[in-house]
Design a protein around this motif. Structure first.
Motif, PDB file in Angstrom:
ATOM      1  N   TYR A  50       0.851  -1.177   0.000  1.00 62.98           N
ATOM      2  CA  TYR A  50       0.000   0.000   0.000  1.00 62.98           C
ATOM      3  C   TYR A  50       0.888   1.228   0.000  1.00 62.98           C
ATOM      4  N   THR A  51       0.363   2.348  -0.416  1.00 63.77           N
ATOM      5  CA  THR A  51       1.138   3.586  -0.447  1.00 63.77           C
ATOM      6  C   THR A  51       0.893   4.369   0.837  1.00 63.77           C
ATOM      7  N   ALA A  52       1.916   5.017   1.309  1.00 64.09           N
ATOM      8  CA  ALA A  52       1.801   5.836   2.507  1.00 64.09           C
ATOM      9  C   ALA A  52       1.122   7.150   2.171  1.00 64.09           C
ATOM     10  N   GLU A  53       0.306   7.616   3.101  1.00 62.73           N
ATOM     11  CA  GLU A  53      -0.379   8.886   2.911  1.00 62.73           C
ATOM     12  C   GLU A  53       0.315   9.949   3.745  1.00 62.73           C
ATOM     13  N   PRO A  54       0.391  11.180   3.242  1.00 60.47           N
ATOM     14  CA  PRO A  54       1.029  12.245   4.021  1.00 60.47           C
ATOM     15  C   PRO A  54       0.213  12.551   5.280  1.00 60.47           C
ATOM     16  N   PRO A  55       0.886  13.025   6.338  1.00 59.94           N
ATOM     17  CA  PRO A  55       0.167  13.297   7.581  1.00 59.94           C
ATOM     18  C   PRO A  55      -0.818  14.462   7.414  1.00 59.94           C
ATOM     19  N   THR A  56      -1.917  14.365   8.151  1.00 67.19           N
ATOM     20  CA  THR A  56      -2.913  15.425   8.139  1.00 67.19           C
ATOM     21  C   THR A  56      -2.449  16.563   9.052  1.00 67.19           C
ATOM     22  N   GLY A  57      -3.200  17.647   9.046  1.00 70.22           N
ATOM     23  CA  GLY A  57      -2.848  18.787   9.893  1.00 70.22           C
ATOM     24  C   GLY A  57      -2.868  18.440  11.367  1.00 70.22           C
ATOM     25  N   LYS A  58      -3.847  17.620  11.783  1.00 73.08           N
ATOM     26  CA  LYS A  58      -3.935  17.221  13.186  1.00 73.08           C
ATOM     27  C   LYS A  58      -2.733  16.365  13.572  1.00 73.08           C
ATOM     28  N   GLN A  59      -2.336  15.451  12.685  1.00 66.36           N
ATOM     29  CA  GLN A  59      -1.183  14.607  12.966  1.00 66.36           C
ATOM     30  C   GLN A  59       0.096  15.440  13.060  1.00 66.36           C
TER      31      GLN A  59
END
Length: 57
Positions: free
Chosen positions: A21-30
């Protein structure tokens, strides 16, 4: 199990590969949580160094 027959009749057993699977960039909260943990870690290390300096004097 996936087996491959090599020269001479030998069997070679390969491990089953996990699903990719591909990694997703972190969200603003993360990102905010990462920043808070970094600040907390720096404060903890600074406090430990301060205690070590005060005890060794």
């Amino acid at each position: 199990m996936p087996y491959t027959t090599e020269e001479g009749g030998r069997l070679n057993n390969f491990a089953v590969e996990p699903k990719m699977y591909t990694a997703e960039p972190p969200t603003g909260k993360q990102k905010t949580v990462y920043l808070a943990m970094g600040v907390g870690a720096i404060a903890l290390i600074g406090g430990l160094v301060a205690i070590a300096v005060s005890v060794s004097s």
